[in-house]
Write a protein that holds these residues in place. Structure first.
Motif, PDB file in Angstrom:
ATOM      1  N   TRP A 199       0.844  -1.196   0.000  1.00 37.25           N
ATOM      2  CA  TRP A 199       0.000   0.000   0.000  1.00 37.25           C
ATOM      3  C   TRP A 199       0.882   1.250   0.000  1.00 37.25           C
ATOM      4  O   TRP A 199       0.633   2.225  -0.689  1.00 37.25           O
ATOM      5  CB  TRP A 199      -0.887  -0.039   1.241  1.00 37.25           C
ATOM      6  CG  TRP A 199      -1.825   1.112   1.389  1.00 37.25           C
ATOM      7  CD1 TRP A 199      -2.733   1.548   0.481  1.00 37.25           C
ATOM      8  CD2 TRP A 199      -1.947   1.957   2.536  1.00 37.25           C
ATOM      9  NE1 TRP A 199      -3.424   2.613   0.990  1.00 37.25           N
ATOM     10  CE2 TRP A 199      -2.968   2.890   2.249  1.00 37.25           C
ATOM     11  CE3 TRP A 199      -1.314   2.004   3.776  1.00 37.25           C
ATOM     12  CZ2 TRP A 199      -3.349   3.868   3.151  1.00 37.25           C
ATOM     13  CZ3 TRP A 199      -1.701   2.962   4.686  1.00 37.25           C
ATOM     14  CH2 TRP A 199      -2.705   3.897   4.379  1.00 37.25           C
ATOM     15  N   ASN A 248      -2.519   5.775  -0.300  1.00 35.33           N
ATOM     16  CA  ASN A 248      -3.771   6.429  -0.668  1.00 35.33           C
ATOM     17  C   ASN A 248      -4.908   5.924   0.221  1.00 35.33           C
ATOM     18  O   ASN A 248      -5.278   4.755   0.157  1.00 35.33           O
ATOM     19  CB  ASN A 248      -4.065   6.114  -2.143  1.00 35.33           C
ATOM     20  CG  ASN A 248      -5.414   6.630  -2.579  1.00 35.33           C
ATOM     21  OD1 ASN A 248      -6.111   7.292  -1.812  1.00 35.33           O
ATOM     22  ND2 ASN A 248      -5.783   6.311  -3.804  1.00 35.33           N
ATOM     23  N   PRO A 249      -5.495   6.791   1.059  1.00 41.40           N
ATOM     24  CA  PRO A 249      -6.519   6.322   2.008  1.00 41.40           C
ATOM     25  C   PRO A 249      -7.826   5.945   1.322  1.00 41.40           C
ATOM     26  O   PRO A 249      -8.671   5.297   1.915  1.00 41.40           O
ATOM     27  CB  PRO A 249      -6.708   7.508   2.946  1.00 41.40           C
ATOM     28  CG  PRO A 249      -6.222   8.695   2.185  1.00 41.40           C
ATOM     29  CD  PRO A 249      -5.209   8.223   1.193  1.00 41.40           C
ATOM     30  N   ASN A 250      -7.987   6.366   0.073  1.00 41.38           N
ATOM     31  CA  ASN A 250      -9.245   6.074  -0.619  1.00 41.38           C
ATOM     32  C   ASN A 250      -9.168   4.800  -1.447  1.00 41.38           C
ATOM     33  O   ASN A 250     -10.054   4.522  -2.246  1.00 41.38           O
ATOM     34  CB  ASN A 250      -9.609   7.244  -1.542  1.00 41.38           C
ATOM     35  CG  ASN A 250      -9.782   8.514  -0.736  1.00 41.38           C
ATOM     36  OD1 ASN A 250     -10.330   8.475   0.364  1.00 41.38           O
ATOM     37  ND2 ASN A 250      -9.269   9.615  -1.260  1.00 41.38           N
ATOM     38  N   LEU A 251      -8.089   4.038  -1.240  1.00 44.07           N
ATOM     39  CA  LEU A 251      -7.899   2.857  -2.063  1.00 44.07           C
ATOM     40  C   LEU A 251      -8.926   1.777  -1.733  1.00 44.07           C
ATOM     41  O   LEU A 251      -9.335   1.003  -2.601  1.00 44.07           O
ATOM     42  CB  LEU A 251      -6.477   2.324  -1.864  1.00 44.07           C
ATOM     43  CG  LEU A 251      -6.031   1.337  -2.924  1.00 44.07           C
ATOM     44  CD1 LEU A 251      -5.866   2.033  -4.247  1.00 44.07           C
ATOM     45  CD2 LEU A 251      -4.712   0.691  -2.510  1.00 44.07           C
ATOM     46  N   LYS A 275     -11.669   0.304  -4.020  1.00 38.22           N
ATOM     47  CA  LYS A 275     -11.289   0.416  -5.437  1.00 38.22           C
ATOM     48  C   LYS A 275     -10.941  -0.972  -5.989  1.00 38.22           C
ATOM     49  O   LYS A 275     -10.754  -1.927  -5.229  1.00 38.22           O
ATOM     50  CB  LYS A 275     -10.066   1.337  -5.580  1.00 38.22           C
ATOM     51  CG  LYS A 275     -10.330   2.756  -5.147  1.00 38.22           C
ATOM     52  CD  LYS A 275     -10.807   3.617  -6.314  1.00 38.22           C
ATOM     53  CE  LYS A 275     -11.471   4.900  -5.868  1.00 38.22           C
ATOM     54  NZ  LYS A 275     -10.663   5.716  -4.972  1.00 38.22           N
TER      55      LYS A 275
END
Lengths: 872, 109
Positions: free
Chosen positions: A224, A231-234, A237
């Motif tokens: 990660w 990226n905290p929004n991964l 996804k």
């Protein structure tokens, strides 16, 4: 700095005030005396007499204000530091000994701590166990799904049980910058069982852990960080793995590690169906219920194990046992014994160092007897002196500890540099807070230990009178300490000696193959492109002619495995049937290795065919199947009959055409047989189960060319067929020496420690004898004056050294007999209590010890009687 | 190591503190006073006087400051602090009780 100056100024003015207060008093008294008629001078003297010892009283007054613990500690430390600077030889020797002892212990502790003591990164890790069937096929326990499913359903002793599919698989992150990653397939309750919660996002659900469920994955913290820039929004996804979309459900915590210590970048559900029969092996882990022991758990699991045995093919059944062991044991494998041996060895070095320093301090305290006596006479309390001495030794140990940390960091780097693969958690070993704390406490304990002896011998004021006569008792203590050092060194020496001898034995076993000029290459064909046997065969069919194009290099072999290391195929002896003979009883005879080879295998490795013939090219086109047996297998299967021409059934029926000489692997000979690779997809080839099949293969080439050129050439040829296939190249000699890497590592370390021990002990005996000579200079002078020759004097000193050396050697021998017994499995072909090693070690010890004593004995022999007698 | 009022060792301390109730004084003055008042029966050991004064100062029963005497010399003057007063009161009581007790025993025997 300013506060220090202020403190100093305050201290100065305080002293002045005390002085002023007292002189006021004295003046007033003197004035009174004069008023009552005394003469001026007498009046002053009477005032002084009346008052008493002004210095002592001022000292008392000062104590009322200033004698805090800290201040007197600072005072003691400053005094100690001045003393050390005044006697640099003493200080350097002591610090050297302490640094050596503490440094070696710290370095070894930092490695061993990870293996033996430090808690694993799971909650209540002591409840975690590895569960499964143990077999000779695999040194780790495993379960097939058909066994795991009922175990999971009916087990009693565990709070939770989970599994993952053995072996991380390579998977490709097929995005803009494709990269090959390690994927571990785990069950949905994998993380909860270990008490791990994701750093971000969530774990898989049970619904996602089913065949044909939507694909999901969890990322390791490292991946990660490096690939996705944290990226905290991964989460949520999608990424593409091997061409398929996977939804990311969570990020693993930074501390996450697989219980088997495999490296894994991604966790994906293993999607085990309850009816799966595809032969994949699972690693099963469980969390014991509170209060359940390993033995109880094993007893509780026996019925399920017996039930599952039925699903195991008959020939393997007797080779299987149930195994439940703690997670730590599973992780460290066989490193436990070696770890304890190394720890004990450095503990011995540390003890030797401590005894050495105690000795130095004793010698110094004797030299300082006069100083101590003077201080006692001036009113220093006994406790105060003891405290001073303890402070000195603590200061010494702390300095030694700091120097030791420097030594430790060098040693640790060396260990890691020379360590073989497969020592668990070695890469993590570091001098972190925990290790340094242990070192610090260790140094303090050492300081107390070696400070105690001189501290308890602080002299009384009376010894000021007869200060030259004391010392015999102290010398006895010092000689005992030296004997102890020698004894401990001898134990280390014999241990190291036995390990070295074992290593020598291991390295000089005849492998039965010619290892020189052989270059090997290993590779595993990619799972995607080579899932079918046809694809695998096609690759080999392309590879062989390319390798042979450069056939002038020498004979070339293709095999699925090569001795002496790496995974190889095996089957139970009982699963080999000889036509016309009754089948062997199940479970008798253990496992047989077999290899799938081209005709070049025997000439390349230099394995002679003792009887019959080897494979030839024509055999590969024949409809017949041929097999070659190793000598030991032939003896097992046929006893005294001639095996040639007989038919045996293994993968497929085959005719025995030759007997090859045995190949020794490590310290044992495994019976083997060899099956010929054909150019067609025969039964042997297509029988192998996916997913592994024949994807793993090895090339061996015998060539006089230098290995570097050959390896470059092999890489080029492989790359021309499959440019992305990674190839591991090693010369046969490297592979063979890999076998002895671990014993060599341990033997080197132990020899290093034995060397340190004997060096310290030699310094010790030198010190004591030199001191003895100094002490007895007068006596020696008298003896010489009375006609003793230098030779007699020298002998006198040497005899004394020999006496204590012998005492130390005797104790050391007894200790060695006990200690080397624990080496057990670390030794190969070394008789217990090996007399040769014991004798060699003892001789070495005697030589070094007497060598160290010889220098002072020479000095004694050269004492000038005139000078000695004039002394004092 | 603060002093307890029932400490017999505190006899000297008792005398010092009592002396100081008359007003601030320096060490020599205190010694002289004790000697005079007790008709030379009690002679203060000067070697213990000053350490005792400094201990009292450390325990905050007296406070000290430098002042100039009548014959214009600098001297260290001690005076009772409120804590010193309190301590003295308790110690005097103790002492009286002790003296009474000892007296009774002496008379009885």
């Amino acid at each position: 700095m300013k506060s220090v100056r202020n403190w100093w100024r305050r201290k100065r003015s305080f002293t002045n005030e005390l002085h002023e207060e007292i002189s006021f008093h004295l003046d007033m008294r003197a004035q009174r005396n004069r008023e009552s008629g005394m003469a001026g001078r007498e009046a002053v003297q009477a005032a002084h007499r009346h008052f008493g010892n002004t210095t002592l009283i001022q000292e008392d007054m000062r104590r009322m204000h200033t004698n805090t613990f800290l201040e007197s500690l600072v005072q003691d430390l400053r005094y100690a530091a001045r003393g050390f600077v005044r006697s640099p030889v003493f200080t350097l020797t002591a610090v050297f000994a302490a640094a050596l002892g503490i440094g070696a212990s710290t370095a070894v502790f930092s490695v061993v701590d990870r293996i033996l003591f430090r808690s694993l990164p799971y909650s209540q890790a002591d409840h975690l166990v590895s569960v499964g069937m143990a077999s000779p096929l695999d040194r780790n326990e495993f379960l097939f799904p058909e066994a795991y499913v009922p175990w999971r359903a009916y087990q009693k002793p565990f709070q939770a049980i989970t599994s993952w599919t053995a072996g991380v698989a390579a998977c490709d992150l097929s995005e803009i910058n494709p990269v090959r990653l390690d994927c571990a397939k785990v069950e949905a309750n994998f993380l909860p069982t270990f008490g791990i919660t994701p750093f971000l996002g969530r774990n898989f659900t049970a619904a996602e852990d089913r065949p044909n469920a939507p694909r999901v994955a969890m990322l390791s913290y490292g991946l990660w960080q490096t690939r996705f820039g944290r990226n905290p929004n991964l989460v949520g996804k999608q990424i593409r793995l091997d061409g398929q979309p996977f939804t990311i459900t969570g990020i693993l915590p930074p501390s996450f590690e697989m219980p088997t210590l495999n490296h894994a970048d991604l966790l994906i559900p293993q999607a085990l169906s309850d009816t799966e029969r595809n032969g994949r092996a699972l690693r099963v882990f469980a969390r014991l219920k509170d209060g359940v022991t390993l033995e109880q758990a094993e007893a509780a699991m026996q019925p399920l194990f017996q039930q599952s045995l039925k699903s195991v093919p008959a020939p393997f059944r007797n080779e299987m046992r149930l195994r439940i062991r703690s997670l730590r044991d599973r992780q460290i494998q066989d490193a436990r014994l070696a770890s304890w041996v190394l720890l004990a060895a450095v503990a011995a070095v540390l003890l030797i160092a401590c005894a050495n320093i105690a000795n130095l301090l004793l010698a110094r305290s004797l030299n300082r007897q006069r100083e101590m006596a003077v201080r006692t006479a001036l009113g220093a309390g006994r406790l105060r002196l003891i405290r001073q001495i303890i402070t000195e030794s603590l200061l010494l140990s702390v300095i030694g500890g700091i120097a030791g940390c420097a030594v430790a960091s060098v040693l640790l780097r060396t260990f890691v540099g020379i360590a073989p693969d497969g020592i668990p958690r070695l890469a993590q070993a570091a001098l972190d807070t925990r290790v340094l704390l242990v070192t610090f406490v260790g140094s303090l304990v050492c300081g107390l230990f070696f400070g105690l002896a001189p501290a308890l011998q602080t002299p009384r004021a009376e010894s000021l009178a007869g200060w030259r006569t004391t010392g015999t008792r102290r010398l006895l203590l010092r000689e005992t300490l030296v004997a102890a050092q020698l004894a401990a060194s001898l134990v280390l020496l014999t241990g190291a000696g036995m390990l070295l001898r074992s290593l020598w034995n291991l390295e000089n076993i005849s492998m039965g193959i010619e290892t020189e000029h052989v270059v090997t290459a290993e590779f595993v064909l990619g799972k995607q492109a080579y899932s079918k046997p046809e694809q695998q065969l096609a690759f080999f069919e392309q590879l062989e002619p390319r390798l042979r194009q450069l056939g002038y290099l020498g004979p070339i072999a293709l095999s699925d495995s090569l001795p002496p290391s790496g995974p190889s195929r095996s089957r139970p002896l009982a699963a080999i049937h000889v036509d016309g003979r009754p089948p062997l009883a199940e479970g008798s005879g253990g496992m047989v290795t077999w290899r799938f080879v081209t005709p070049g295998y025997f000439p390349t490795l230099g394995i002679p065919i003792l009887h019959g013939r080897g494979f030839v090219e024509e055999d590969r086109a024949s409809n017949e199947n041929f097999v070659i047996l190793s000598q030991s297998l032939a003896a097992k299967l046929f006893a005294h009959d001639d095996p040639l021409g007989k038919r045996i059934r293994t993968e497929s029926p085959a005719t025995v055409i030759g007997i090859a000489r045995d190949v020794n692997i490590g310290d044992h000979t495994e019976p083997e047989y060899y099956v010929l690779r054909k150019h067609i997809l025969d039964a042997t080839f297509s029988n192998q189960m996916p997913p592994n099949g024949w994807r793993r293969a090895s090339i061996a080439i015998r060539t006089p060319l230098n290995p570097k050129e050959t390896s470059g050439w092999i890489r080029r040829e492989v790359a021309s067929i499959d440019p992305v296939l990674p190839v591991t190249i090693a010369t046969m000699q490297e592979r063979v020496s890999g076998l002895t890497q671990r014993p060599r590592f341990i033997a080197i370390l132990l020899s290093l420690f034995a060397g340190m021990g004997i060096l310290l002990a030699a310094i010790g005996i030198y010190g004591v004898m030199a001191f003895l000579v100094g002490q007895r200079a007068q006596e020696i002078g008298v003896r010489m004056a009375l006609g003793a020759t230098p030779a007699v004097i020298g002998k006198l000193i040497l005899a004394r050294a020999a006496l204590w050396t012998l005492a130390g050697a005797t104790i050391g021998l007894a200790g060695s007999l006990l200690a080397t017994r624990t080496l057990g499995t670390l030794l190969f072909n070394v008789p217990p209590n090996d007399p040769a090693t014991l004798a060699a070690a003892t001789t070495l010890l005697l030589l070094i010890s007497l060598g160290a004593a010889w220098i002072p004995s020479r000095k004694a022999a050269s004492v000038d009687p005139m000078v000695a007698l004039r002394h004092d | 190591m603060a002093l307890a009022p029932d400490n017999l060792q505190g006899t000297l301390v008792l005398l010092i503190l009592k002396t100081l109730t008359r007003g601030p004084n320096h060490g020599f003055g205190i010694a002289l006073h004790i000697q005079t008042v007790s008709d030379s029966a009690l002679r203060v050991e000067e070697g213990s006087l000053y350490p005792a004064l400094h201990r009292l100062e450390r325990d905050k029963l007296v406070a000290a400051e430098w002042k100039v005497t009548e014959n214009s010399r600098r001297a260290r003057y001690y005076k009772l602090t409120p804590a010193g007063h309190k301590w003295l009161a308790a110690a005097e009581e103790n002492w009286t009780a002790l003296a009474k007790g000892v007296n009774k025993v002496l008379r009885f025997a």
